[in-house]
Design an enzyme around this catalytic site. Structure first.
Site, PDB file in Angstrom:
ATOM      1  CE  LYS A 125      -2.272  -3.263   3.138  1.00 28.04           C
ATOM      2  NZ  LYS A 125      -0.844  -3.559   3.254  1.00 28.04           N
ATOM      3  CE1 TYR A 177      -5.314  -5.685   1.430  1.00 32.15           C
ATOM      4  CE2 TYR A 177      -3.152  -6.692   1.350  1.00 32.15           C
ATOM      5  CZ  TYR A 177      -3.967  -5.588   1.199  1.00 32.15           C
ATOM      6  OH  TYR A 177      -3.430  -4.398   0.827  1.00 32.15           O
TER       7      TYR A 177
END
Length: 547
Positions: A164, A91
């Site tokens: 996510k 991420y």
């Protein structure tokens, strides 16, 4: 039941070299794998060695994505063992490099659903195809118009949704077979992408207005019809659309916007953690947000809700908030105010020098904030002059430069501690090393949404929640803020990411309890701890069943 090559190519069922001799015979895999049967633990050690051999963070991310595409169980076993190390790679911040090079390095769609505004008739079929019969409980959807620190990246922004969802599973144990990343491709205003012959999205400017909102509505209708137990997470929508979309659907379905609410929840938790350390009350704070976009307004709204919840009348509570954007302090007559900014705009007659409040320095000198939050993407905006001015008027200033990546941060933690002689209570948007100052080690809290949304999501799914409201958000923030150890000198205002799996469990149970107490659960729940435990997925190989 899938067999042979189809089974090896299914990342949800594939075990690779861990298929036993019996399984290989039963499912037509004999001769398709090397003779040795490995355990999941052996595979994990082997894969980590391969990961370490990669020369750059982007290469490491590409390797992990290939593993993700091949074997979900092994990917999450590995990520669970190296969570703090892997989170910045899968991420933020490495995802930014992946987004910028999405077209060049594209190999697989990674089980995402790509919905086009040019083909609205195919929305339902597209979602159904991407789900492939799976029981989807969680969707992260983005149109990638407002990626923090990056802006508009069109269909490339699907990597944000994929990343996510990886954190949801790794941190909170949400079943990866029950999640779906979705890209809403409404076009892009990024000319660089439109000029790129390799760009994979719609090659036109963003469609706006009623047509755009109809597209979003068609998506919501199809998704909730296909997946009746759905939690819908909105991500990186533009400042002109994000709040409008959330407000339209939050009273109809189980939904939240991570940029508006997720960031706000973590910042509120950091503020509450800081106030636990200073021994002060929220009602006595003067709050300045620098950067009045989606995140800045969302943070202000959640802090405002909490102040009202603590007993301050709404009209009085709003007087504690000031928003500064590129125009300076936002006034009621400032041109181009967004719907979210308008309630926080001040009257000019409150100030003798209103015409001079056109930059952050002037505003800080005029209002003496006790809490200053940065979502501006203006590097170095919290200058030594500003910080020292703030510290001169409050004993323990709470300062949170949240913009990321690192090059866009409003200040460095080391400077904030030094400039305030160790008084500042600091939260950053990116990981920051401990700061040693005059014999005390100051731990720097990271206001990372990942501290909150995995536990929030697990709690909502486990409790079969039908809505996400302000009370749930408040309880989640209090749970996270309450984890801080206020007895330690230099204590952080937020718990460390290293303990994310532990406090995701605490947050999930707190959220589920709030849902049940409010009667917002779809199914009857008698034991909250058991419901959360039952909802958690663990990366282990299991017996294949006929499907």
């Amino acid at each position: 039941m899938l067999t042979g090559l189809n089974l090896l190519n299914n990342p949800f069922l594939n075990k690779g070299t861990a298929f036993t001799k019996e399984e290989r015979a039963k499912y037509g895999l004999t001769g398709m794998l090397p003779s040795t049967v490995q355990t999941l633990e052996q595979q994990s050690v082997q894969a980590y060695g391969q990961y370490l051999s990669k020369p750059s963070d982007l290469e490491k991310r590409i390797f992990l994505m290939n593993l993700f595409n091949t074997n979900r169980t092994l990917f999450y076993k590995l990520m669970g063992e190296h969570l703090v190390e892997f989170m910045p790679v899968v991420y933020d911040p490495v995802v930014a490099d992946s987004i910028e090079q999405y077209n060049e390095i594209f190999l697989k769609p990674q089980d995402a659903a790509f919905l086009s505004i040019d083909d609205p008739e195919s929305i339902k079929a597209s979602l159904k195809n991407a789900a492939d019969g799976r029981d989807i409980r969680l969707i992260v959807v983005t149109d990638a118009e407002g990626i923090l620190g990056m802006g508009d990246w069109g269909v490339n922004g699907v990597d944000i949704a994929i990343g996510k969802l990886m954190v949801y599973t790794a941190a909170a144990g949400i079943n990866p077979a029950q999640v779906l990343p979705v890209s809403l491709d409404a076009g892009t205003n990024n000319q660089e992408l439109l000029n790129d012959p390799l760009y994979l999205g719609n090659r036109h400017k963003r469609v706006e207005g009623e047509t755009y909102y109809q597209f979003v509505d068609q998506f919501v209708s199809a998704a909730t019809e296909l997946f009746p137990e759905l939690l819908l997470h909105w991500e990186d929508f533009g400042r002109g659309n994000a709040a409008t979309i959330l407000e339209k659907y939050e009273d109809q379905i189980t939904t939240f916007n991570d940029d508006i609410q997720g960031t706000g929840i973590v910042v509120l938790a950091g503020v509450l953690g800081g106030l636990n350390i200073s021994g002060e009350a929220l009602k006595d704070q003067t709050i300045l947000t620098f950067g009045a976009g989606t995140a800045g307004v969302g943070i202000a709204n959640i802090l405002l809700d909490e102040m009202i919840r603590q007993g301050v009348p709404a009209e009085e509570a709003r007087k504690h908030f000031y928003q500064v954007d590129k125009q300076g302090l936002l006034f009621t007559d400032t041109e181009g105010l967004t719907p979210g900014q308008i309630p926080f705009a001040r009257n000019r007659d409150e100030f003798e020098n209103a015409s001079e409040l056109t930059d952050l320095t002037a505003v800080v000198k005029a209002i003496h904030p006790t809490i200053m939050i940065g979502t501006s993407t203006q590097p170095g905006a919290f200058t030594e002059e500003i910080v020292k001015e703030m510290a001169a008027h409050t004993a323990r200033p709470i300062i949170m430069p949240l913009s990321n990546p690192t090059k866009l941060a409003e200040a460095k933690a080391q400077d904030l501690i030094t400039w305030t002689d160790g008084k500042a209570l600091v939260g950053t948007g990116i990981p920051a090393a401990d700061v040693d100052y005059q014999g005390i080690t100051y731990q720097i809290g990271q206001a990372n949404n990942a501290l909150m949304y995995p536990g929030l999501g697990l709690g909502l799914i486990a409790s079969t929640a039908t809505r996400v409201n302000a009370e749930i958000i408040s309880q989640a923030s209090r749970a996270l803020g309450g984890i801080v150890d206020v007895t330690q000198p230099g204590a952080s205002i937020l718990p460390p990411v290293a303990k994310i799996t532990e406090f995701s469990q605490i947050i999930a149970e707190t959220v589920a309890k709030s849902v049940v107490e409010q009667g917002l659960n779809r199914e009857e729940i008698s034991d909250i701890k058991a419901a959360v435990a039952d909802a958690k997925w663990v990366p282990e190989y299991t017996e294949l069943t006929a499907e």
